[in-house]
Design a protein around this motif. Structure first.
Motif, PDB file in Angstrom:
ATOM      1  N   ASP A   1      31.021  51.456  71.735  1.00  0.00           N
ATOM      2  CA  ASP A   1      30.845  50.011  71.765  1.00  0.00           C
ATOM      3  C   ASP A   1      30.159  49.649  70.456  1.00  0.00           C
ATOM      4  O   ASP A   1      29.109  50.223  70.124  1.00  0.00           O
TER       5      ASP A   1
ATOM      6  N   ARG B   1      39.551  55.211  73.748  1.00  0.00           N
ATOM      7  CA  ARG B   1      39.141  54.204  74.717  1.00  0.00           C
ATOM      8  C   ARG B   1      37.650  53.925  74.603  1.00  0.00           C
ATOM      9  O   ARG B   1      36.837  54.838  74.518  1.00  0.00           O
TER      10      ARG B   1
ATOM     11  N   VAL C   1      34.625  50.225  74.831  1.00  0.00           N
ATOM     12  CA  VAL C   1      34.319  48.931  75.430  1.00  0.00           C
ATOM     13  C   VAL C   1      33.890  47.966  74.336  1.00  0.00           C
ATOM     14  O   VAL C   1      33.468  48.372  73.256  1.00  0.00           O
TER      15      VAL C   1
ATOM     16  N   ASP D   1      30.984  45.952  78.460  1.00  0.00           N
ATOM     17  CA  ASP D   1      31.746  46.203  79.677  1.00  0.00           C
ATOM     18  C   ASP D   1      33.215  45.797  79.621  1.00  0.00           C
ATOM     19  O   ASP D   1      33.943  45.991  80.586  1.00  0.00           O
ATOM     20  N   THR D   2      33.680  45.251  78.512  1.00  0.00           N
ATOM     21  CA  THR D   2      35.075  44.842  78.408  1.00  0.00           C
ATOM     22  C   THR D   2      35.883  45.964  77.770  1.00  0.00           C
ATOM     23  O   THR D   2      35.594  46.370  76.644  1.00  0.00           O
ATOM     24  N   PRO D   3      36.898  46.493  78.443  1.00  0.00           N
ATOM     25  CA  PRO D   3      37.677  47.607  77.877  1.00  0.00           C
ATOM     26  C   PRO D   3      38.308  47.252  76.546  1.00  0.00           C
ATOM     27  O   PRO D   3      38.753  46.126  76.321  1.00  0.00           O
TER      28      PRO D   3
ATOM     29  N   GLU E   1      45.574  43.791  76.008  1.00  0.00           N
ATOM     30  CA  GLU E   1      44.415  44.659  75.811  1.00  0.00           C
ATOM     31  C   GLU E   1      43.819  44.463  74.414  1.00  0.00           C
ATOM     32  O   GLU E   1      44.519  44.144  73.457  1.00  0.00           O
TER      33      GLU E   1
END
Length: 410
Positions: free
Chosen positions: A7, A32, A34, A38-40, A314
């Motif tokens: 992040d 992967r 965030v 908390d947002t992917p 996404e």
């Protein structure tokens, strides 16, 4: 070692960006993570994949352009996290930096002539004069960020846009507060910039004939060509040009100064061969550029990238710093080499971005950095850091590498 999903807000990535983003790159081309806790999001880390995202129209800036269900709007997350005033939010969310075609191309065309190589070359004597004036007033121990790295580019961009000299300290103050990431300071900075830009527009509209600058030109486009530039776009344009036109260049100058002072062999080479300065600026932008990541993008359709299937809507986060140190692209990428030549066409790095959103002011930024650094080291041949390099204070700003101050001894 980082164990949680990456992040850009994490202390590890802000404090140790080269190490931590490098680890992500070696985990995979697409990792992967965030966004803001908390947002992917997908982190794109390697050179070829970062260029692919930045040049692919399927990766867009505005989530409203994603077909079907709306994607998470990271601009809205940013506005809410830092308590930015709702009535001013559109000025932050709808800048040219966040637009997609055709609006992005429409706005970029309005100012692109002011940033051509030819126009920038014509500005060089003025940039040199500003640098000479600033350096001429410095002696002893100084904070180079405060006395030189900031004043030079903000003077240049304010003259180019058409901001009166009396207003420039306020704009510098607002810029610093906006980039402080302090929720107590940022809302007032947004209000100040929006209101300040509107006041400048109103003043120019009241006296439209005596100014041949960007602001005057934009006001005329707004008033004489209905539909080419809205009220909000006009004010936002002023804000974006002034802020983007000095913040990153200031920190390229600061970061570049530290890089050369801590690599005396490279500095000696530049003194022996001053014709290398343009090449050196590109290498400094690769090696210590202030922008570590771009604005997040959104997949407008399902896209296969780096062996990963990214779904429509996404979030994709291109990471410039890991791309610029990708050993798949650069021999010995950790080495600062002012003679490094790009492979193939182009600059050989993504420090200024790539594709439709390639930095509009890149030519001006390169020239300012070249003029500033060359003048600095020629004027002060005994220049040295006044603290140990490990004691330099770096700001904790996500996605950016910038000095809080740069104490040097002249």
């Amino acid at each position: 070692m980082t164990t949680s999903p990456p992040d850009i807000m994490s202390p590890e990535l802000m404090t140790y960006p080269y190490r931590e983003y490098g680890r992500l790159r070696e985990q995979g081309a697409v990792v992967r993570g965030v966004f803001m806790g908390d947002t992917p999001a997908w982190f794109v880390t390697r050179f070829e994949e970062v260029r692919a995202v930045l040049g692919d129209p399927r990766f867009i800036n505005d989530p409203a352009s994603v077909p079907g269900a709306p994607a998470t709007d990271v601009r809205r997350l940013y506005i809410e996290r830092y308590g930015l005033p709702e009535d001013y939010a559109r000025y932050m969310a709808d800048s040219i930096l966040a637009m997609d075609p055709p609006d992005h191309a429409r706005l970029r065309k309005l100012v692109s002539r002011a940033f051509t190589v030819r126009r920038v070359t014509e500005l060089r004597p003025r940039v040199e004069a500003i640098a000479d004036q600033l350096l001429g007033g410095m002696t002893g121990r100084v904070d180079l960020v405060e006395r030189f790295a900031y004043p030079l580019p903000i003077t240049v961009i304010c003259e180019l846009v058409g901001l009166p000299e009396a207003s420039r300290p306020a704009w510098r103050h607002w810029g610093r507060e906006l980039t402080s990431m302090d929720p107590k300071l940022m809302p007032a900075a947004v209000r100040g910039m929006v209101d300040g830009a509107q006041a400048l527009v109103d003043a120019r509209r009241a006296d439209p004939t005596t100014h041949d600058d960007l602001l005057g030109g934009l006001v005329r486009v707004h008033d004489e060509h209905d539909g080419r530039l809205s009220d909000t776009e006009l004010v936002t344009f002023v804000m974006t040009l002034v802020l983007a036109g000095h913040e990153t260049t200031a920190h390229l100058i600061g970061n570049g100064t530290v890089a050369l002072l801590t690599h005396p062999d490279q500095l000696a080479l530049l003194r022996e061969r001053p014709e290398l300065w343009p090449t050196a600026v590109h290498e400094l932008m690769r090696w210590c550029g202030p922008v570590l990541v771009t604005k997040p993008r959104y997949a407008a359709a399902d896209v296969e990238l780096g062996g990963v299937r990214i779904r429509a809507g996404e979030i994709v986060q291109p990471v410039l710093v890991s791309a610029n140190f990708d050993p798949r692209r650069y021999p010995d990428p950790d080495r600062l080499d002012v003679t490094r030549q790009p492979e193939g066409r182009g600059e050989g790095h993504v420090g200024f971005g790539h594709g439709a959103h390639y930095c509009l002011g890149a030519a001006l930024a390169r020239q300012e950095a070249e003029v500033a650094l060359r003048a600095l080291f020629e004027r002060f041949p005994d220049l040295r850091l006044d603290v140990d390099p490990g004691e330099l204070r770096w700001e904790q700003m996500p996605g950016s590498r910038r000095l809080a101050e740069l104490p040097v001894r002249l």
